[in-house]
Design a protein around this motif. Structure first.
Motif, PDB file in Angstrom:
ATOM      1  N   MET A 177      57.902  31.122 -20.560  1.00 55.63           N
ATOM      2  CA  MET A 177      57.671  30.112 -19.498  1.00 55.63           C
ATOM      3  C   MET A 177      56.779  29.453 -18.838  1.00 55.63           C
ATOM      4  SD  MET A 177      59.785  27.397 -19.914  1.00 55.63           S
ATOM      5  CE  MET A 177      61.317  27.527 -20.948  1.00 55.63           C
ATOM      6  N   ASN A 178      55.926  30.559 -18.152  1.00 54.29           N
ATOM      7  CA  ASN A 178      54.728  30.500 -17.433  1.00 54.29           C
ATOM      8  C   ASN A 178      53.687  30.454 -18.424  1.00 54.29           C
ATOM      9  OD1 ASN A 178      55.641  30.812 -14.535  1.00 54.29           O
ATOM     10  ND2 ASN A 178      55.906  32.238 -14.786  1.00 54.29           N
ATOM     11  N   HIS A 179      53.642  29.515 -18.798  1.00 57.92           N
ATOM     12  CA  HIS A 179      51.816  29.152 -19.663  1.00 57.92           C
ATOM     13  C   HIS A 179      50.959  29.073 -19.356  1.00 57.92           C
ATOM     14  CE1 HIS A 179      53.679  25.187 -21.351  1.00 57.92           C
ATOM     15  NE2 HIS A 179      53.086  25.299 -19.606  1.00 57.92           N
ATOM     16  N   LYS A 180      50.555  28.634 -18.411  1.00 56.94           N
ATOM     17  CA  LYS A 180      49.592  29.151 -17.545  1.00 56.94           C
ATOM     18  C   LYS A 180      49.195  30.336 -17.592  1.00 56.94           C
ATOM     19  CE  LYS A 180      47.005  27.851 -13.692  1.00 56.94           C
ATOM     20  NZ  LYS A 180      46.465  27.584 -12.172  1.00 56.94           N
TER      21      LYS A 180
ATOM     22  N   GLU B 169      51.028  32.938 -19.246  1.00 53.95           N
ATOM     23  CA  GLU B 169      50.412  33.860 -20.612  1.00 53.95           C
ATOM     24  C   GLU B 169      48.951  33.550 -21.033  1.00 53.95           C
ATOM     25  OE1 GLU B 169      53.239  31.923 -23.366  1.00 53.95           O
ATOM     26  OE2 GLU B 169      55.025  32.822 -21.645  1.00 53.95           O
ATOM     27  N   HIS B 170      48.351  32.339 -20.565  1.00 56.51           N
ATOM     28  CA  HIS B 170      47.600  31.518 -21.446  1.00 56.51           C
ATOM     29  C   HIS B 170      46.595  32.628 -20.569  1.00 56.51           C
ATOM     30  CE1 HIS B 170      44.832  28.934 -23.199  1.00 56.51           C
ATOM     31  NE2 HIS B 170      43.948  28.392 -22.547  1.00 56.51           N
TER      32      HIS B 170
ATOM     33  N   THR C 134      46.145  33.446 -31.009  1.00 55.29           N
ATOM     34  CA  THR C 134      46.183  32.227 -30.778  1.00 55.29           C
ATOM     35  C   THR C 134      47.438  31.146 -30.647  1.00 55.29           C
ATOM     36  OG1 THR C 134      44.723  31.643 -32.239  1.00 55.29           O
ATOM     37  CG2 THR C 134      43.741  32.271 -30.170  1.00 55.29           C
TER      38      THR C 134
ATOM     39  N   THR D 215      41.135  24.443 -34.132  1.00 55.35           N
ATOM     40  CA  THR D 215      42.081  25.446 -33.271  1.00 55.35           C
ATOM     41  C   THR D 215      42.162  24.988 -32.014  1.00 55.35           C
ATOM     42  OG1 THR D 215      40.951  27.098 -34.917  1.00 55.35           O
ATOM     43  CG2 THR D 215      42.249  27.460 -32.797  1.00 55.35           C
TER      44      THR D 215
ATOM     45  N   GLU E 223      50.478  22.940 -27.014  1.00 52.92           N
ATOM     46  CA  GLU E 223      50.670  23.020 -24.882  1.00 52.92           C
ATOM     47  C   GLU E 223      51.485  21.555 -25.120  1.00 52.92           C
ATOM     48  OE1 GLU E 223      50.728  25.185 -23.155  1.00 52.92           O
ATOM     49  OE2 GLU E 223      50.074  26.659 -24.475  1.00 52.92           O
TER      50      GLU E 223
ATOM     51  N   ARG F  77      55.474  21.170 -25.648  1.00 52.68           N
ATOM     52  CA  ARG F  77      55.836  21.875 -24.470  1.00 52.68           C
ATOM     53  C   ARG F  77      56.319  21.707 -23.697  1.00 52.68           C
ATOM     54  NH1 ARG F  77      53.528  28.280 -24.594  1.00 52.68           N
ATOM     55  NH2 ARG F  77      54.660  28.950 -22.670  1.00 52.68           N
TER      56      ARG F  77
ATOM     57  N   GLU G   6      59.460  20.589 -21.276  1.00 53.05           N
ATOM     58  CA  GLU G   6      59.571  20.996 -20.203  1.00 53.05           C
ATOM     59  C   GLU G   6      60.174  20.628 -19.305  1.00 53.05           C
ATOM     60  OE1 GLU G   6      57.058  25.646 -20.438  1.00 53.05           O
ATOM     61  OE2 GLU G   6      57.104  23.919 -18.914  1.00 53.05           O
TER      62      GLU G   6
ATOM     63  N   LYS H 169      62.008  21.923 -12.104  1.00 51.21           N
ATOM     64  CA  LYS H 169      60.323  23.466 -12.589  1.00 51.21           C
ATOM     65  C   LYS H 169      59.134  22.489 -12.390  1.00 51.21           C
ATOM     66  CE  LYS H 169      59.246  27.269 -14.359  1.00 51.21           C
ATOM     67  NZ  LYS H 169      58.048  26.567 -15.758  1.00 51.21           N
TER      68      LYS H 169
ATOM     69  N   GLU I  46      56.146  22.892  -9.946  1.00 54.63           N
ATOM     70  CA  GLU I  46      55.216  23.650 -10.094  1.00 54.63           C
ATOM     71  C   GLU I  46      53.970  22.154  -9.551  1.00 54.63           C
ATOM     72  OE1 GLU I  46      56.013  25.567 -14.192  1.00 54.63           O
ATOM     73  OE2 GLU I  46      55.057  24.091 -14.716  1.00 54.63           O
TER      74      GLU I  46
ATOM     75  N   GLU J  96      48.073  21.461 -13.792  1.00 52.09           N
ATOM     76  CA  GLU J  96      48.569  22.846 -13.700  1.00 52.09           C
ATOM     77  C   GLU J  96      47.371  23.392 -15.278  1.00 52.09           C
ATOM     78  OE1 GLU J  96      52.237  23.307 -15.776  1.00 52.09           O
ATOM     79  OE2 GLU J  96      52.229  25.240 -15.399  1.00 52.09           O
ATOM     80  N   LEU J  97      47.316  22.584 -16.419  1.00 50.99           N
ATOM     81  CA  LEU J  97      46.966  23.560 -17.412  1.00 50.99           C
ATOM     82  C   LEU J  97      45.268  23.748 -17.885  1.00 50.99           C
ATOM     83  CD1 LEU J  97      49.353  23.358 -19.949  1.00 50.99           C
ATOM     84  CD2 LEU J  97      49.906  25.408 -18.646  1.00 50.99           C
TER      85      LEU J  97
END
Lengths: 227, 227
Positions: free
Chosen positions: A1-4, A6-7, A198, B70, B78, B81, B85, B92, B96, B133-134
């Motif tokens: 869930m923590n894609h930040k 992970e990324h 990726t 890509t 993302e 996703r 979420e 959650k 964040e 966030e991202l």
């Protein structure tokens, strides 16, 4: 869930390898294909490709490192400027934050409350402006150094694959044929794993990577044939 | 004062030219220097360098374009996703945002007010998460296409400079000498204007750019001499 997370974690090295190896597989492969049409000695092809691998790895590695340094200087120039603006034109800077929040339908009242809380600590205020107005993060110089090494080495490793067949065969045409076969397999495999990492479509990614390499090689091949 | 705007407008094409020309001046220059030590015909050097320029411009241009595609796919993955979420784990996602605001010493009360205002419009909420966030912005695909063209063409233009002397001289050594002189001037001038555009120290930038080119060329030269 923590894609930040992970990324960013651990993926930086993979990203370096992808950058270095994409070009390392493609350009030396295409160069060798081209030169194989212009000379009749494998020795000359190997010398040319080795020279290119050396030059390419230095240009990409060292060039990338220096670009990272420049980016870092740019960051600190902007940081200084932001501190100066916060000192000299605080109302303008506050308005800029309010404008950003307004884009997200945040009410004027909440904009004011947030900006006033933020303005209590000048460092936090500037940090906020750097990230949310200018979208700049502090570049990590150790990262830039490591990244330069990773990219340079990946370029060399990538470049050795299309080169090897010319070392172990006797004529440019034999070298060319084995190099094409070996490099197609390498490009396809590399494209597959790159896409896996990726999170892209693996087969599509494999074909795309292969297509760029083949297009470059065939263009180089037919142009060198003209000489 | 609008450094955000200054930073982005019109500078993208310049950035493309810098990327393409840095490598275009460096790698073909170094390759030619290397090959000039391994053969005794300017024709072979020209064939090798032309093959490299073709391959390099395709790898950088098309490779860059596909990398842009890509990146775009990654952005939309993302985005999907993030929508999911926000639907499935709204608390959650709210937390964040609160965590991000807390880093800037924004009080819990203000965090709650802002998050609740933001959550009223799901699109704005997701946009906010994507950016803050991202730290992802929607990649512009037309930009990627133009960028690929600019980089590819700049690579070709850069590569022609070290190549020309080998066309207009009769021996590899003459070509090499004129190519070194011409490319040193080109690297220095290019480094100077590059630094001017990016607001760096111009003389330092000129020397750095020249140093990378020369280092790559001399490494290629001495390695090719071994063959």
């Amino acid at each position: 869930m923590n894609h930040k997370e992970e990324h960013f974690e651990g993926s930086e090295m993979l990203s370096d390898i992808v950058i270095g190896m994409s070009d390392g597989l493609t350009v030396p492969f295409a160069l060798a294909a081209g030169v194989s049409q212009a000379v009749d000695s494998n020795m000359v092809i190997v010398a040319a490709v080795v020279a290119e691998i050396v030059a390419g790895s230095i240009a990409m590695g060292l060039g990338g490192y220096l670009a990272g340094q420049t980016e870092r200087e740019h960051y600190f120039n902007e940081l200084k400027r932001e501190y100066k603006e916060v000192d000299e034109l605080p109302d303008k800077e506050k308005q800029e934050i309010k404008d950003i929040l307004a884009e997200y339908n945040i009410s004027e009242n909440t904009q004011n409350v947030l900006v006033n809380e933020l303005a209590k600590d000048k460092d936090k205020w500037v940090q906020f402006m750097m990230k949310f107005e200018l979208e700049l993060s502090e570049p990590n110089i150790n990262r830039a150094r490591k990244s330069a090494m990773n990219i340079g080495i990946s370029y060399i490793v990538g470049g050795l694959i299309p080169l090897l067949p010319y070392i172990f065969t006797k004529t440019p045409n034999d070298g060319f044929m084995y190099s094409v076969v070996l490099t197609i397999i390498a490009l396809f495999t590399f494209g597959y794993f790159k896409s896996k990492v990726t999170g892209q479509n693996k087969i599509k990614g494999a074909f795309k990577t292969m297509a760029v390499g083949l297009l470059a090689a065939f263009a180089a091949y037919f142009i060198a044939k003209l000489f």
